[in-house]
Design an enzyme around this catalytic site. Structure first.
Site, mmCIF file in Angstrom:
data_model
loop_
_atom_site.group_PDB
_atom_site.id
_atom_site.type_symbol
_atom_site.label_atom_id
_atom_site.label_comp_id
_atom_site.label_asym_id
_atom_site.label_seq_id
_atom_site.Cartn_x
_atom_site.Cartn_y
_atom_site.Cartn_z
ATOM 1 N N ARG A 48 -5.054 -6.793 10.332
ATOM 2 C CA ARG A 48 -6.180 -6.128 9.464
ATOM 3 C C ARG A 48 -6.405 -6.761 8.075
ATOM 4 O O ARG A 48 -7.553 -6.847 7.541
ATOM 5 C CB ARG A 48 -5.262 -4.849 8.892
ATOM 6 C CG ARG A 48 -6.325 -3.815 8.541
ATOM 7 C CD ARG A 48 -5.505 -2.357 8.488
ATOM 8 N NE ARG A 48 -4.586 -2.398 7.631
ATOM 9 C CZ ARG A 48 -3.746 -1.282 7.482
ATOM 10 N NH1 ARG A 48 -3.895 -0.251 7.882
ATOM 11 N NH2 ARG A 48 -2.879 -1.292 6.571
ATOM 12 N N ARG A 89 -5.438 -6.477 5.067
ATOM 13 C CA ARG A 89 -5.728 -5.881 3.702
ATOM 14 C C ARG A 89 -4.916 -6.537 2.605
ATOM 15 O O ARG A 89 -3.913 -7.178 2.988
ATOM 16 C CB ARG A 89 -5.341 -4.395 3.808
ATOM 17 C CG ARG A 89 -6.045 -3.211 2.851
ATOM 18 C CD ARG A 89 -5.807 -1.891 3.354
ATOM 19 N NE ARG A 89 -4.456 -1.710 3.200
ATOM 20 C CZ ARG A 89 -3.909 -0.312 3.628
ATOM 21 N NH1 ARG A 89 -4.628 0.340 4.488
ATOM 22 N NH2 ARG A 89 -2.655 -0.394 3.439
ATOM 23 N N ARG A 140 5.063 11.781 2.996
ATOM 24 C CA ARG A 140 5.800 10.527 3.523
ATOM 25 C C ARG A 140 7.383 10.381 2.925
ATOM 26 O O ARG A 140 8.186 9.513 3.257
ATOM 27 C CB ARG A 140 5.159 9.257 2.721
ATOM 28 C CG ARG A 140 4.272 8.237 3.511
ATOM 29 C CD ARG A 140 3.850 7.022 2.609
ATOM 30 N NE ARG A 140 3.223 6.034 3.209
ATOM 31 C CZ ARG A 140 1.989 5.928 3.532
ATOM 32 N NH1 ARG A 140 1.278 6.759 3.392
ATOM 33 N NH2 ARG A 140 1.501 4.713 4.015
ATOM 34 N N ARG A 167 6.969 -2.293 4.085
ATOM 35 C CA ARG A 167 6.549 -1.262 4.476
ATOM 36 C C ARG A 167 7.243 -0.335 5.496
ATOM 37 O O ARG A 167 7.465 0.769 5.485
ATOM 38 C CB ARG A 167 5.049 -1.202 4.353
ATOM 39 C CG ARG A 167 4.304 -1.605 3.150
ATOM 40 C CD ARG A 167 2.951 -0.955 2.944
ATOM 41 N NE ARG A 167 1.925 -0.850 4.021
ATOM 42 C CZ ARG A 167 1.102 -1.888 4.365
ATOM 43 N NH1 ARG A 167 1.301 -2.808 3.405
ATOM 44 N NH2 ARG A 167 0.267 -1.824 5.471
ATOM 45 N N LYS A 184 -3.255 5.937 12.448
ATOM 46 C CA LYS A 184 -3.387 7.447 11.854
ATOM 47 C C LYS A 184 -4.600 7.360 11.228
ATOM 48 O O LYS A 184 -5.512 8.249 11.546
ATOM 49 C CB LYS A 184 -2.597 7.651 10.773
ATOM 50 C CG LYS A 184 -0.929 7.580 11.302
ATOM 51 C CD LYS A 184 -0.003 7.904 10.113
ATOM 52 C CE LYS A 184 -0.302 6.810 8.925
ATOM 53 N NZ LYS A 184 0.317 5.700 9.089
#
Ligand code: ADP
Length: 185
Positions: A128, A130, A89, A141, A14
């Site tokens: 990624r 993070r 969300r 998540r 996204k």
């Protein structure tokens, strides 16, 4: 006028798509995750409140995020279109947004649902790296996405606002598919 909500699991792409298309269309890319990380960096009261939730992969309380989005949508650059990335969300946030947009007289909002298999998003998030991308937090998540966010697919489907794209393609292919769907809608 382009007013788009990007919906999908973490790691669906996204943010990447929102950045590219917002630039191309010259409209703001409003990412609640980015706004919260910025608040955290600046150690604002909002950032301090949000930190523990984000570190655990839990959702930040609706009210905090809603206030942040409301303030952002009142800024003048948001009057001529926007891409919302990571908001809403929860069904509660979606109902709030619907009311807010009515108040702002902003209509014809479309929702782009990024369809990506679970194993693909997990692999992307692990790459990624993070701070909140550890395996345990990623798993949480995804759980939160399934229970809290996925119901928005039906919410927007019932309102005839939903467009679904295959997010399991190259970024260029995903952009092309989004543009095609937006034009056809
Ligand atoms: P991702 O790229 O994994 O989808 P984001 O950058 O959108 O992650 O969000 C990171 C974290 O910020 C979330 O795990 C959550 O804690 C918080 N957050 C972002 N948007 C929202 C929201 N709309 N409601 C509640 N919490 C949010």
């Amino acid at each position: 006028m382009k007013r788009l909500i990007f919906l999908g699991p973490p790691g669906a792409g996204k943010g990447t798509q929102a950045q590219t298309l917002a630039q191309e269309w010259n409209i703001p890319h409003i990412s609640t995750g980015d706004l919260l990380r910025q608040a955290l960096k600046e150690q604002t009261p909002l950032g301090l409140k949000a930190q523990s939730y984000m570190d655990r992969g839990e959702l930040v309380p609706d009210q905090l995020v809603q206030d942040m989005v409301e303030e952002r949508l009142y800024q003048s650059d948001s009057h001529f279109g926007w891409i919302l990335d990571g908001f809403p969300r929860t069904v509660k946030q979606a109902a709030f947004l619907e009311q807010l947009l009515q108040k702002l007289a902003q209509g014809s909002v479309k929702v782009i649902n990024f369809d990506v298999p679970d194993d693909v998003v997990v692999a992307r998030l692990l790459q990624r790296g993070r701070k909140d991308d550890s395996e345990q937090v990623i798993r949480r998540r995804l759980e939160v996405y399934r229970s809290e966010t996925a119901p928005l697919i039906d919410f927007y489907g019932e309102r005839h606002q939903l467009l679904t794209v295959n997010g399991n393609q190259s970024p260029e292919e995903v952009s092309a598919e989004i543009k095609k769907q937006v034009i056809a809608s």
